[in-house]
Write an enzyme that holds these catalytic residues in place. Structure first.
Site, mmCIF file in Angstrom:
data_model
loop_
_atom_site.group_PDB
_atom_site.id
_atom_site.type_symbol
_atom_site.label_atom_id
_atom_site.label_comp_id
_atom_site.label_asym_id
_atom_site.label_seq_id
_atom_site.Cartn_x
_atom_site.Cartn_y
_atom_site.Cartn_z
ATOM 1 N N ASP A 156 10.652 -24.231 7.620
ATOM 2 C CA ASP A 156 9.638 -24.634 6.651
ATOM 3 C C ASP A 156 9.191 -23.396 5.899
ATOM 4 O O ASP A 156 9.010 -22.345 6.515
ATOM 5 C CB ASP A 156 8.429 -25.248 7.385
ATOM 6 N N HIS A 202 8.628 -21.906 -2.916
ATOM 7 C CA HIS A 202 7.809 -22.591 -1.905
ATOM 8 C C HIS A 202 8.577 -22.872 -0.624
ATOM 9 O O HIS A 202 7.980 -23.152 0.407
ATOM 10 C CB HIS A 202 7.265 -23.902 -2.485
HETATM 11 P P1 ADQ Z 1 6.129 -29.810 1.911
HETATM 12 O O1 ADQ Z 1 7.512 -29.745 2.443
HETATM 13 O O2 ADQ Z 1 5.772 -31.076 1.259
HETATM 14 O O3 ADQ Z 1 5.828 -28.611 0.896
HETATM 15 P P2 ADQ Z 1 3.749 -29.075 3.636
HETATM 16 O O4 ADQ Z 1 3.449 -27.653 3.407
HETATM 17 O O5 ADQ Z 1 3.580 -29.452 5.061
HETATM 18 O O6 ADQ Z 1 5.212 -29.512 3.228
HETATM 19 O O7 ADQ Z 1 2.775 -29.926 2.750
HETATM 20 C C1 ADQ Z 1 2.669 -31.291 2.932
HETATM 21 C C2 ADQ Z 1 1.392 -31.813 2.278
HETATM 22 O O8 ADQ Z 1 1.524 -33.210 2.218
HETATM 23 C C3 ADQ Z 1 0.171 -31.466 3.107
HETATM 24 O O9 ADQ Z 1 -0.896 -31.147 2.257
HETATM 25 C C4 ADQ Z 1 -0.099 -32.774 3.863
HETATM 26 O O10 ADQ Z 1 -1.456 -33.029 4.091
HETATM 27 C C5 ADQ Z 1 0.460 -33.814 2.910
HETATM 28 N N1 ADQ Z 1 0.966 -34.959 3.720
HETATM 29 C C6 ADQ Z 1 1.918 -34.933 4.650
HETATM 30 N N2 ADQ Z 1 2.048 -36.159 5.210
HETATM 31 C C7 ADQ Z 1 1.162 -36.945 4.611
HETATM 32 C C8 ADQ Z 1 0.789 -38.330 4.734
HETATM 33 N N3 ADQ Z 1 1.340 -39.144 5.634
HETATM 34 N N4 ADQ Z 1 -0.168 -38.796 3.938
HETATM 35 C C9 ADQ Z 1 -0.743 -37.992 3.024
HETATM 36 N N5 ADQ Z 1 -0.463 -36.699 2.863
HETATM 37 C C10 ADQ Z 1 0.485 -36.183 3.639
HETATM 38 C C11 ADQ Z 1 6.550 -27.477 0.367
HETATM 39 C C12 ADQ Z 1 7.256 -26.590 1.406
HETATM 40 C C13 ADQ Z 1 6.248 -26.108 2.440
HETATM 41 C C14 ADQ Z 1 5.105 -25.380 1.728
HETATM 42 C C15 ADQ Z 1 4.542 -26.205 0.593
HETATM 43 C C16 ADQ Z 1 3.532 -25.417 -0.247
HETATM 44 O O11 ADQ Z 1 8.312 -27.311 2.037
HETATM 45 O O12 ADQ Z 1 6.868 -25.266 3.384
HETATM 46 O O13 ADQ Z 1 4.073 -25.117 2.660
HETATM 47 O O14 ADQ Z 1 5.564 -26.648 -0.273
HETATM 48 O O15 ADQ Z 1 4.076 -24.230 -0.727
#
Ligand code: ADQ
Length: 456
Positions: free
Chosen positions: A362, A154
């Site tokens: 990311d 991921h």
């Molecule tokens: P993350 O590093 O956690 O995931 P991301 O893909 O942006 O990053 O996902 C974050 C999730 O958390 C999103 O669904 C978002 O809505 C939620 N989120 C963020 N801030 C929030 C808040 N304040 N309140 C509630 N929800 C919140 C890892 C990898 C990424 C990859 C994903 C999936 O680092 O690059 O996209 O896995 O494979």
């Protein structure tokens, strides 16, 4: 396809954890084909863990184990989060190399593999997730399993020069090559991995996804993860979303909203983003009093020192920007260190004129895709996206920036604020099409089709 056997550090054993993209995708696959989900129970015990907890929910069997304090520390806090995470995000400077952490990491991979192997049956396919279990394929093979094993990373896979900073890089790469299908988020990640293998181990890339290396033939591909696009679109017009929009609308008082939503992590480029916001108000004075920047960033991994340092840095930067530019009736940069319900987030995305997704690295970044799906088709906002997010390969109609170039980010925010409705609609229409077409089901199917082909 026979049964699917999923392995990930966190499972969706708790129904409320089934809201996220990955959890939904794995859960849907497991309920469709029947299967088992292995992972951590979330509990930490002093010494030897008891037998794993086994239970069934909607036809899906869960097998979850506690971690000992030593396992949780060496495997999770140290090797996974203080060695692999920083290095794979190109932050060798932040990596900590302990003496025994790799051993603990390997031992946890081996212990979980030993729970999995006896439960495997002919015809099963195994799907392992993420950087906690890079070695799992190797231990499953050593346990005697010869069937298909897929692995999906991921997070990014770094360039070979960076990966080689990891003392155990060869051991890890050899173990990764025990998988039948290796999935990365982007072509960049895939080509980094393949370049590492060709440069160091004379791997042969036959050009259509197959790599020959270490006497094996494996499929290595990019499978960019998607979101539940239709569900998110609906969430953005739910009552809860509307309440969130109207609450922040009162605060905005007619000002335009520039929004950021990230887990508080150094990979997300938050200090650079705050600096860009300072430069926006400095160099584009027309925005003063007219724009409100809100950053939502719930703290994560607060037991790890680098994350505590980041929090302090953000507090200082936000304080300085507000001190320098704020006025009696205007807070230029608001930062909320808490998490929100998905529907509330959807409501905030919908009202935002600009969403800033500017990580330094990311794997994918799902916030970018969620923002796109939450927009009002008659008045869509503008996505500003880092070229170093995996999502940039698919979402090239966003305004793409280099997050290190903070003046350019400031300029791009200004450009987004000034963008005509016509251009906003055109860009958003293209972005939406991609997010809808390449959603979470598309991703799951693409990966499982390749894994299935290995079975044939
Ligand atoms: P993350 O590093 O956690 O995931 P991301 O893909 O942006 O990053 O996902 C974050 C999730 O958390 C999103 O669904 C978002 O809505 C939620 N989120 C963020 N801030 C929030 C808040 N304040 N309140 C509630 N929800 C919140 C890892 C990898 C990424 C990859 C994903 C999936 O680092 O690059 O996209 O896995 O494979």
């Amino acid at each position: 396809m026979g049964r699917l056997i999923a392995i990930s550090n966190r499972t969706a054993a708790d129904a409320s954890a089934r809201a996220g993209g990955l959890a939904v995708a794995v859960w849907e696959s497991l309920t469709a084909t029947g299967g088992i989900w292995f992972g951590w129970s979330g509990n930490i015990v002093k010494d030897t863990p008891a037998a794993p907890d086994v239970f069934t929910d909607e036809g899906v069997e869960f097998v979850v184990t506690d971690f000992t304090e030593a396992e949780h520390d060496g495997f999770y806090l140290q090797f996974a989060n203080r060695v692999i995470w920083p290095i794979f995000h190109y932050r060798v400077d932040l990596a900590h190399f302990g003496n025994t952490d790799f051993e603990t990491y390997a031992a946890v991979n081996e212990r979980i593999a030993s729970l999995v192997v006896p439960r495997l049956e002919k015809g099963d396919s195994v799907w392992v997730h993420d950087y906690h279990f890079l070695l799992m394929g190797d231990y499953l093979r050593r346990g005697g399993w010869t069937g298909p094993i897929g692995f999906f990373l991921h997070i990014p896979f770094p360039s070979p020069e960076i990966f080689k900073a990891l003392p155990e890089h060869e051991q890890i790469a050899r173990a990764m090559c025990e998988y039948s299908v290796l999935g990365f988020q982007s072509e960049t990640d895939r080509s980094n991995f393949v370049r590492y293998l060709t440069e160091n181990y004379d791997a042969i890339d036959d050009g259509d996804g197959w790599i020959g290396v270490f006497g094996r033939r494996i499929r290595v591909n990019a499978y960019p993860i998607g979101i539940q696009a239709d569900a998110f679109e609906k969430a953005a017009i739910s009552a809860r979303a509307k309440t969130a929009s109207s609450r922040i609308g009162k605060f905005l008082g007619g000002r335009q909203l520039v929004l950021g939503v990230d887990r508080m992590d150094y990979s997300k480029g938050l200090p650079q983003r705050f600096e860009a916001v300072g430069k926006l108000f400095d160099h584009f004075p027309a925005t003063r009093g007219k724009v409100s920047v809100t950053q939502i960033a719930p703290p994560s991994r607060s037991k790890v020192e680098e994350y505590r340092d980041l929090r302090i840095q953000l507090d200082e930067l936000a304080g300085r920007i507000n001190g320098d530019y704020g006025d009696l009736d205007w807070i230029p940069l608001r930062y909320l260190a808490r998490s929100y319900d998905r529907r509330e987030l959807a409501g905030l995305y919908r009202i935002a004129r600009i969403c800033l997704v500017t990580p330094l690295r990311d794997g994918m970044n799902l916030v970018a895709k969620e923002f796109v799906m939450a927009q009002d088709p008659e008045d869509p906002g503008v996505l500003i996206l880092s070229e170093f997010a995996g999502a940039a390969e698919q979402l090239s109609d966003a305004l793409i920036v280099n997050p290190h170039d903070t003046y350019h980010v400031a300029e791009t925010i200004y450009r987004g604020l000034e963008m005509s409705l016509e251009e906003r609609k055109e860009r958003w229409g293209k972005l939406r099409r991609t997010v809808v077409e390449q959603d979470i089901s598309w991703w799951r199917q693409k990966f499982l089709d390749d894994l299935d082909a290995d079975l044939a």
